[in-house]
Design a protein around this motif. Structure first.
Motif, PDB file in Angstrom:
ATOM      1  N   ILE A 190       0.862  -1.183   0.000  1.00  0.00           N
ATOM      2  CA  ILE A 190       0.000   0.000   0.000  1.00  0.00           C
ATOM      3  C   ILE A 190       0.895   1.228   0.000  1.00  0.00           C
ATOM      4  O   ILE A 190       1.787   1.355   0.849  1.00  0.00           O
ATOM      5  CB  ILE A 190      -0.911   0.026   1.251  1.00  0.00           C
ATOM      6  CG1 ILE A 190      -1.661  -1.294   1.412  1.00  0.00           C
ATOM      7  CG2 ILE A 190      -1.840   1.219   1.219  1.00  0.00           C
ATOM      8  CD1 ILE A 190      -2.581  -1.664   0.282  1.00  0.00           C
ATOM      9  N   ASP A 191       0.675   2.125  -0.947  1.00  0.00           N
ATOM     10  CA  ASP A 191       1.473   3.347  -1.033  1.00  0.00           C
ATOM     11  C   ASP A 191       0.993   4.339   0.024  1.00  0.00           C
ATOM     12  O   ASP A 191      -0.163   4.732   0.036  1.00  0.00           O
ATOM     13  CB  ASP A 191       1.328   3.959  -2.423  1.00  0.00           C
ATOM     14  CG  ASP A 191       2.295   5.098  -2.673  1.00  0.00           C
ATOM     15  OD1 ASP A 191       2.833   5.664  -1.698  1.00  0.00           O
ATOM     16  OD2 ASP A 191       2.522   5.426  -3.846  1.00  0.00           O
ATOM     17  N   VAL A 192       1.877   4.701   0.933  1.00  0.00           N
ATOM     18  CA  VAL A 192       1.556   5.666   1.992  1.00  0.00           C
ATOM     19  C   VAL A 192       2.472   6.885   1.900  1.00  0.00           C
ATOM     20  O   VAL A 192       2.735   7.545   2.900  1.00  0.00           O
ATOM     21  CB  VAL A 192       1.630   5.013   3.395  1.00  0.00           C
ATOM     22  CG1 VAL A 192       0.547   3.966   3.567  1.00  0.00           C
ATOM     23  CG2 VAL A 192       3.000   4.427   3.659  1.00  0.00           C
ATOM     24  N   GLN A 224       1.122  10.246   3.339  1.00  0.00           N
ATOM     25  CA  GLN A 224       1.103  10.243   4.798  1.00  0.00           C
ATOM     26  C   GLN A 224       2.523  10.344   5.349  1.00  0.00           C
ATOM     27  O   GLN A 224       2.767  11.027   6.338  1.00  0.00           O
ATOM     28  CB  GLN A 224       0.442   8.965   5.315  1.00  0.00           C
ATOM     29  CG  GLN A 224      -1.041   8.889   4.981  1.00  0.00           C
ATOM     30  CD  GLN A 224      -1.528   7.464   4.975  1.00  0.00           C
ATOM     31  OE1 GLN A 224      -1.050   6.646   4.202  1.00  0.00           O
ATOM     32  NE2 GLN A 224      -2.499   7.172   5.833  1.00  0.00           N
ATOM     33  N   VAL A 250       3.954   0.142   2.416  1.00  0.00           N
ATOM     34  CA  VAL A 250       3.939  -0.815   3.524  1.00  0.00           C
ATOM     35  C   VAL A 250       3.129  -2.030   3.098  1.00  0.00           C
ATOM     36  O   VAL A 250       2.313  -1.966   2.182  1.00  0.00           O
ATOM     37  CB  VAL A 250       3.353  -0.207   4.816  1.00  0.00           C
ATOM     38  CG1 VAL A 250       4.203   0.948   5.314  1.00  0.00           C
ATOM     39  CG2 VAL A 250       1.916   0.253   4.611  1.00  0.00           C
ATOM     40  N   SER A 251       3.336  -3.125   3.803  1.00  0.00           N
ATOM     41  CA  SER A 251       2.590  -4.337   3.483  1.00  0.00           C
ATOM     42  C   SER A 251       1.116  -4.150   3.827  1.00  0.00           C
ATOM     43  O   SER A 251       0.748  -3.341   4.686  1.00  0.00           O
ATOM     44  CB  SER A 251       3.146  -5.528   4.261  1.00  0.00           C
ATOM     45  OG  SER A 251       2.852  -5.387   5.632  1.00  0.00           O
ATOM     46  N   LEU A 252       0.294  -4.916   3.174  1.00  0.00           N
ATOM     47  CA  LEU A 252      -1.140  -4.872   3.439  1.00  0.00           C
ATOM     48  C   LEU A 252      -1.423  -5.209   4.896  1.00  0.00           C
ATOM     49  O   LEU A 252      -2.251  -4.566   5.544  1.00  0.00           O
ATOM     50  CB  LEU A 252      -1.874  -5.843   2.512  1.00  0.00           C
ATOM     51  CG  LEU A 252      -3.377  -5.959   2.689  1.00  0.00           C
ATOM     52  CD1 LEU A 252      -4.051  -4.613   2.443  1.00  0.00           C
ATOM     53  CD2 LEU A 252      -3.937  -7.013   1.758  1.00  0.00           C
ATOM     54  N   TYR A 307      -0.563  -2.250   7.101  1.00  0.00           N
ATOM     55  CA  TYR A 307      -1.539  -1.185   6.861  1.00  0.00           C
ATOM     56  C   TYR A 307      -2.866  -1.472   7.565  1.00  0.00           C
ATOM     57  O   TYR A 307      -3.411  -0.615   8.250  1.00  0.00           O
ATOM     58  CB  TYR A 307      -1.761  -1.026   5.353  1.00  0.00           C
ATOM     59  CG  TYR A 307      -2.663   0.115   4.993  1.00  0.00           C
ATOM     60  CD1 TYR A 307      -2.179   1.421   5.008  1.00  0.00           C
ATOM     61  CD2 TYR A 307      -3.984  -0.089   4.641  1.00  0.00           C
ATOM     62  CE1 TYR A 307      -3.008   2.490   4.681  1.00  0.00           C
ATOM     63  CE2 TYR A 307      -4.818   0.956   4.310  1.00  0.00           C
ATOM     64  CZ  TYR A 307      -4.317   2.255   4.329  1.00  0.00           C
ATOM     65  OH  TYR A 307      -5.145   3.305   4.011  1.00  0.00           O
ATOM     66  N   GLU A 308      -3.366  -2.681   7.424  1.00  0.00           N
ATOM     67  CA  GLU A 308      -4.665  -3.024   8.019  1.00  0.00           C
ATOM     68  C   GLU A 308      -4.605  -3.068   9.548  1.00  0.00           C
ATOM     69  O   GLU A 308      -5.569  -2.720  10.210  1.00  0.00           O
ATOM     70  CB  GLU A 308      -5.152  -4.370   7.486  1.00  0.00           C
ATOM     71  CG  GLU A 308      -5.623  -4.281   6.050  1.00  0.00           C
ATOM     72  CD  GLU A 308      -6.086  -5.617   5.498  1.00  0.00           C
ATOM     73  OE1 GLU A 308      -5.725  -6.672   6.064  1.00  0.00           O
ATOM     74  OE2 GLU A 308      -6.803  -5.589   4.486  1.00  0.00           O
ATOM     75  N   TYR A 316      -2.243  -1.458  11.670  1.00  0.00           N
ATOM     76  CA  TYR A 316      -1.730  -0.314  12.423  1.00  0.00           C
ATOM     77  C   TYR A 316      -2.002   1.057  11.827  1.00  0.00           C
ATOM     78  O   TYR A 316      -1.903   2.052  12.514  1.00  0.00           O
ATOM     79  CB  TYR A 316      -0.211  -0.465  12.611  1.00  0.00           C
ATOM     80  CG  TYR A 316       0.134  -1.717  13.362  1.00  0.00           C
ATOM     81  CD1 TYR A 316      -0.065  -1.804  14.743  1.00  0.00           C
ATOM     82  CD2 TYR A 316       0.633  -2.832  12.716  1.00  0.00           C
ATOM     83  CE1 TYR A 316       0.219  -2.957  15.446  1.00  0.00           C
ATOM     84  CE2 TYR A 316       0.934  -4.001  13.404  1.00  0.00           C
ATOM     85  CZ  TYR A 316       0.733  -4.042  14.770  1.00  0.00           C
ATOM     86  OH  TYR A 316       1.010  -5.182  15.461  1.00  0.00           O
ATOM     87  N   ILE A 317      -2.360   1.132  10.560  1.00  0.00           N
ATOM     88  CA  ILE A 317      -2.528   2.454   9.947  1.00  0.00           C
ATOM     89  C   ILE A 317      -3.992   2.807   9.778  1.00  0.00           C
ATOM     90  O   ILE A 317      -4.391   3.942  10.000  1.00  0.00           O
ATOM     91  CB  ILE A 317      -1.763   2.526   8.609  1.00  0.00           C
ATOM     92  CG1 ILE A 317      -0.280   2.363   8.869  1.00  0.00           C
ATOM     93  CG2 ILE A 317      -2.054   3.838   7.892  1.00  0.00           C
ATOM     94  CD1 ILE A 317       0.594   2.314   7.659  1.00  0.00           C
ATOM     95  N   LEU A 318      -4.822   1.853   9.406  1.00  0.00           N
ATOM     96  CA  LEU A 318      -6.251   2.141   9.211  1.00  0.00           C
ATOM     97  C   LEU A 318      -6.910   2.636  10.448  1.00  0.00           C
ATOM     98  O   LEU A 318      -6.890   2.470  11.492  1.00  0.00           O
ATOM     99  CB  LEU A 318      -6.984   0.910   8.698  1.00  0.00           C
ATOM    100  CG  LEU A 318      -7.016   0.742   7.216  1.00  0.00           C
ATOM    101  CD1 LEU A 318      -7.781  -0.521   6.826  1.00  0.00           C
ATOM    102  CD2 LEU A 318      -7.611   1.909   6.488  1.00  0.00           C
TER     103      LEU A 318
END
Length: 54
Positions: free
Chosen positions: A27-29, A32, A44-46, A49-50, A52-54
């Motif tokens: 996932i392109d961050v 951010q 970052v890996s999916l 992302y799912e 810690y970031i969402l």
């Protein structure tokens, strides 16, 4: 593009950043990350992302 390959080793498969982004495995961050001081593209890996970031 020329990739140097050691004659003792042979690449049998290549998975690019572009392919991983298209497949959804990365996932392109970048936007951010710019806010925290990064100056290079960031992905970052999916899983990360799912969780810690969402």
């Amino acid at each position: 593009m020329v990739i140097y390959c050691d004659p003792l080793f042979r690449m049998i498969y290549s998975y690019t950043r572009k392919q991983a982004l298209e497949d959804g495995n990365l996932i392109d961050v970048t936007e951010q990350a710019k806010g925290t001081g990064f100056k290079v593209p960031v992905a970052v890996s999916l899983n990360l992302y799912e969780r810690y970031i969402l």
